[in-house]
Design a protein around this motif. Structure first.
Motif, PDB file in Angstrom:
ATOM      1  N   GLU A 223      -9.983  45.079 -32.743  1.00 39.16           N
ATOM      2  CA  GLU A 223      -8.829  45.905 -33.103  1.00 39.16           C
ATOM      3  C   GLU A 223      -7.614  45.561 -32.246  1.00 39.16           C
ATOM      4  N   ALA A 224      -7.849  45.230 -30.982  1.00 41.10           N
ATOM      5  CA  ALA A 224      -6.736  44.815 -30.119  1.00 41.10           C
ATOM      6  C   ALA A 224      -6.104  43.533 -30.642  1.00 41.10           C
ATOM      7  N   LEU A 225      -6.921  42.593 -31.115  1.00 34.81           N
ATOM      8  CA  LEU A 225      -6.388  41.362 -31.693  1.00 34.81           C
ATOM      9  C   LEU A 225      -5.600  41.655 -32.971  1.00 34.81           C
ATOM     10  N   ARG A 226      -6.109  42.563 -33.778  1.00 34.51           N
ATOM     11  CA  ARG A 226      -5.406  42.929 -35.014  1.00 34.51           C
ATOM     12  C   ARG A 226      -4.035  43.530 -34.706  1.00 34.51           C
ATOM     13  N   ARG A 227      -3.968  44.351 -33.676  1.00 35.77           N
ATOM     14  CA  ARG A 227      -2.685  44.955 -33.313  1.00 35.77           C
ATOM     15  C   ARG A 227      -1.676  43.892 -32.884  1.00 35.77           C
ATOM     16  N   GLU A 228      -2.180  42.778 -32.367  1.00 39.63           N
ATOM     17  CA  GLU A 228      -1.294  41.680 -31.974  1.00 39.63           C
ATOM     18  C   GLU A 228      -0.906  40.804 -33.165  1.00 39.63           C
ATOM     19  N   GLY A 229      -1.480  41.086 -34.337  1.00 40.11           N
ATOM     20  CA  GLY A 229      -1.113  40.339 -35.530  1.00 40.11           C
ATOM     21  C   GLY A 229      -2.102  39.276 -35.964  1.00 40.11           C
ATOM     22  N   TRP A 230      -3.273  39.206 -35.332  1.00 40.12           N
ATOM     23  CA  TRP A 230      -4.270  38.221 -35.756  1.00 40.12           C
ATOM     24  C   TRP A 230      -4.759  38.590 -37.162  1.00 40.12           C
TER      25      TRP A 230
ATOM     26  N   TYR B   1     -16.899  39.414 -39.782  1.00 40.43           N
ATOM     27  CA  TYR B   1     -15.482  39.148 -39.551  1.00 40.43           C
ATOM     28  C   TYR B   1     -15.154  37.693 -39.902  1.00 40.43           C
ATOM     29  N   ARG B   2     -13.906  37.496 -40.314  1.00 36.93           N
ATOM     30  CA  ARG B   2     -13.431  36.138 -40.582  1.00 36.93           C
ATOM     31  C   ARG B   2     -11.960  36.039 -40.219  1.00 36.93           C
ATOM     32  N   LEU B   3     -11.597  34.933 -39.557  1.00 34.80           N
ATOM     33  CA  LEU B   3     -10.197  34.684 -39.228  1.00 34.80           C
ATOM     34  C   LEU B   3      -9.554  33.984 -40.415  1.00 34.80           C
ATOM     35  N   ALA B   4      -8.544  34.633 -41.012  1.00 36.97           N
ATOM     36  CA  ALA B   4      -7.955  34.133 -42.253  1.00 36.97           C
ATOM     37  C   ALA B   4      -6.828  33.126 -42.026  1.00 36.97           C
ATOM     38  N   GLY B   5      -6.454  32.890 -40.790  1.00 31.24           N
ATOM     39  CA  GLY B   5      -5.363  31.957 -40.502  1.00 31.24           C
ATOM     40  C   GLY B   5      -5.119  31.909 -39.006  1.00 31.24           C
ATOM     41  N   PRO B   6      -4.123  31.155 -38.584  1.00 28.36           N
ATOM     42  CA  PRO B   6      -3.836  31.060 -37.153  1.00 28.36           C
ATOM     43  C   PRO B   6      -3.248  32.360 -36.618  1.00 28.36           C
ATOM     44  N   PRO B   7      -3.335  32.574 -35.310  1.00 32.18           N
ATOM     45  CA  PRO B   7      -2.742  33.775 -34.715  1.00 32.18           C
ATOM     46  C   PRO B   7      -1.225  33.695 -34.750  1.00 32.18           C
ATOM     47  N   PRO B   8      -0.545  34.830 -34.540  1.00 40.66           N
ATOM     48  CA  PRO B   8       0.919  34.857 -34.651  1.00 40.66           C
ATOM     49  C   PRO B   8       1.633  34.195 -33.478  1.00 40.66           C
ATOM     50  N   ALA B   9       0.933  33.988 -32.381  1.00 39.86           N
ATOM     51  CA  ALA B   9       1.526  33.358 -31.198  1.00 39.86           C
ATOM     52  C   ALA B   9       0.569  32.286 -30.702  1.00 39.86           C
TER      53      ALA B   9
END
Length: 325
Positions: A38-45, A55-63
Motif C-alpha cells: 500500500e505504501a508503494l501504491r501511494r507513491e504511484g507504483w 500481485y502484479r506490477l503493471a508498468g515501471p514506477p513513477p520515479a
C-alpha cells in the motif's frame, strides 16, 4: 523488511506473485507485505492485485527506483543489487568517489534525481535539473589491467553509452570526441571518467565513470539556460524514453563493457570510429604551441584524435578540448 524489498520481489517476479509467496521469501506476515504494498501504491507504483492471483506490477514506477532497476538486470550483472538512487546530490561522481574511498564494492551504481553541482570535463558545470535527465555514475575496480589500457576507458564508455541510448529508444546518437554524445548536431550527453591511484604503491585503485543524459528538457528549458543552440534532449528530438528503462539499458551495456575490457578493444574502436561525428570535420584544439586548427582525420588505437593540421603537420590529440568549427 521495507518497501524496497517488496518492490524488488514484485519487479523481479516477471508476472503475478502471491502475498503468501512474498511473506515466505521475506520472513514476515502477509499483513506486513500488504502494508508495504500500500505504501508503494501511494507513491504511484502501478500495482494490480487479485484475491486468487496475487500481485502484479503493471508498468515501471513513477520515479527512479534502485530496486526496480536491479530487478531488471540479470542476476550475474556486475551492478545487480548495487543500484542506489538519491533524490539530490552535489555530483554523482563526487559522491561515488567518496564511497569508493570508503570501500564501496565494484559495481556500485549511483543515480540521482537531481545534481546541484554536476561536473563535466575540465571543471565545467553540468546542468542537472530534477526529472529532466538521467544522472548516473558507476564504480569499477579493474585488476591486472595495464595503465595504458585504463587510459582508453573513456572511449569505451562513450561507445557503450551510445549503444545503450540507441537500444533504449532508437535515437541515432553519435560521439563527439572524446566524451560527449550528440544527436542531430547538438549535445545530448556528457561523460566524465575519473581514475584514482593507491597512494603508497601508485597502482590504479578505482575508476568512476559518470554520465548525464538529457531526456525531458524542452526548447524553452535550454533557452533559459543559455544552451538553446548547443544542447538537446531525447524528448525534444522525438525519442522519449522512460528513465528506469534507460538506466537498465545503460547498466547492461556497461556490464557487457566490463566483460569485454580490455580484450575486445578492436570492436569498441570500430564502433567508436563508425559513429564519431568529429571525423572529417574542421576542428580547433590546444597544442603545445597554442591553439591549432585542422581537419579530424581519424581515431588511433588508443582513442586519440588524429588531426591533419593547417600547419602541414599531423597531430595526435590525447586530451583537452576539441571544438568542431
Amino acid at each position: 523488511m521495507d518497501k524496497n524489498q517488496v518492490a524488488a520481489l514484485l519487479a523481479g517476479a516477471g508476472g503475478r506473485v502471491s502475498g503468501e509467496e512474498m511473506s515466505r521469501a521475506l520472513g514476515v506476515t502477509r499483513a506486513a507485505v500488504w502494508k508495504e504494498m500500500e505504501a508503494l501504491r501511494r507513491e504511484g507504483w502501478p500495482i494490480e492485485s487479485s484475491p486468487r492471483k496475487g500481485y502484479r506490477l503493471a508498468g515501471p514506477p513513477p520515479a527512479l527506483s534502485g530496486a526496480y532497476i536491479s530487478a531488471q538486470l540479470p542476476p550475474d550483472s556486475l551492478f545487480s543489487g548495487k543500484v542506489l538512487v538519491e533524490p539530490v546530490v552535489d555530483s554523482t561522481n563526487t559522491r561515488l568517489k567518496a564511497m569508493a574511498a570508503a570501500g564501496a564494492p565494484e559495481g556500485t551504481a549511483l543515480i540521482a534525481e537531481e545534481q546541484t553541482g554536476g561536473r563535466g570535463t575540465h571543471g565545467r558545470s553540468f546542468q542537472s535539473p530534477r526529472g529532466d535527465g538521467l544522472y548516473l555514475s558507476v564504480l569499477l575496480r579493474p585488476r591486472g589491467v595495464r595503465l595504458e589500457d585504463l587510459l582508453t576507458l573513456t572511449g569505451w564508455v562513450g561507445a557503450a553509452a551510445r549503444q545503450a541510448v540507441e537500444r533504449a529508444c532508437g535515437a541515432p546518437a553519435r560521439i563527439k570526441w572524446l566524451n560527449d554524445l550528440y544527436l542531430n548536431g547538438k549535445k545530448l550527453c556528457g561523460i566524465l571518467t575519473e581514475l584514482s591511484f593507491l597512494g603508497e604503491s601508485g597502482e590504479p585503485d578505482y575508476v568512476v565513470a559518470g554520465m548525464g543524459i538529457n531526456m525531458n528538457q524542452t526548447a524553452e528549458t535550454f533557452q533559459a539556460q543559455g544552451l538553446g543552440d548547443i544542447a538537446t534532449s531525447l524528448a525534444l528530438e522525438g525519442f522519449p524514453v522512460e528513465r528506469n528503462h534507460l538506466a537498465v539499458c545503460l547498466l547492461s551495456a556497461l556490464d557487457q563493457m566490463t566483460r569485454d575490457f580490455p580484450d575486445r578493444r578492436a570492436d569498441y574502436l570500430a564502433d567508436y570510429r563508425a559513429h564519431c561525428v568529429t571525423l572529417g570535420r574542421r576542428v580547433s584544439f590546444q597544442g603545445p604551441e597554442g591553439t591549432r586548427t585542422g581537419t579530424a582525420s581519424g581515431v588511433d588505437g588508443s582513442f586519440a584524435l588524429l588531426v591533419s593540421g593547417d600547419d602541414g603537420r599531423e597531430h595526435t590529440v590525447n586530451s583537452g578540448t576539441v571544438t568542431m568549427l
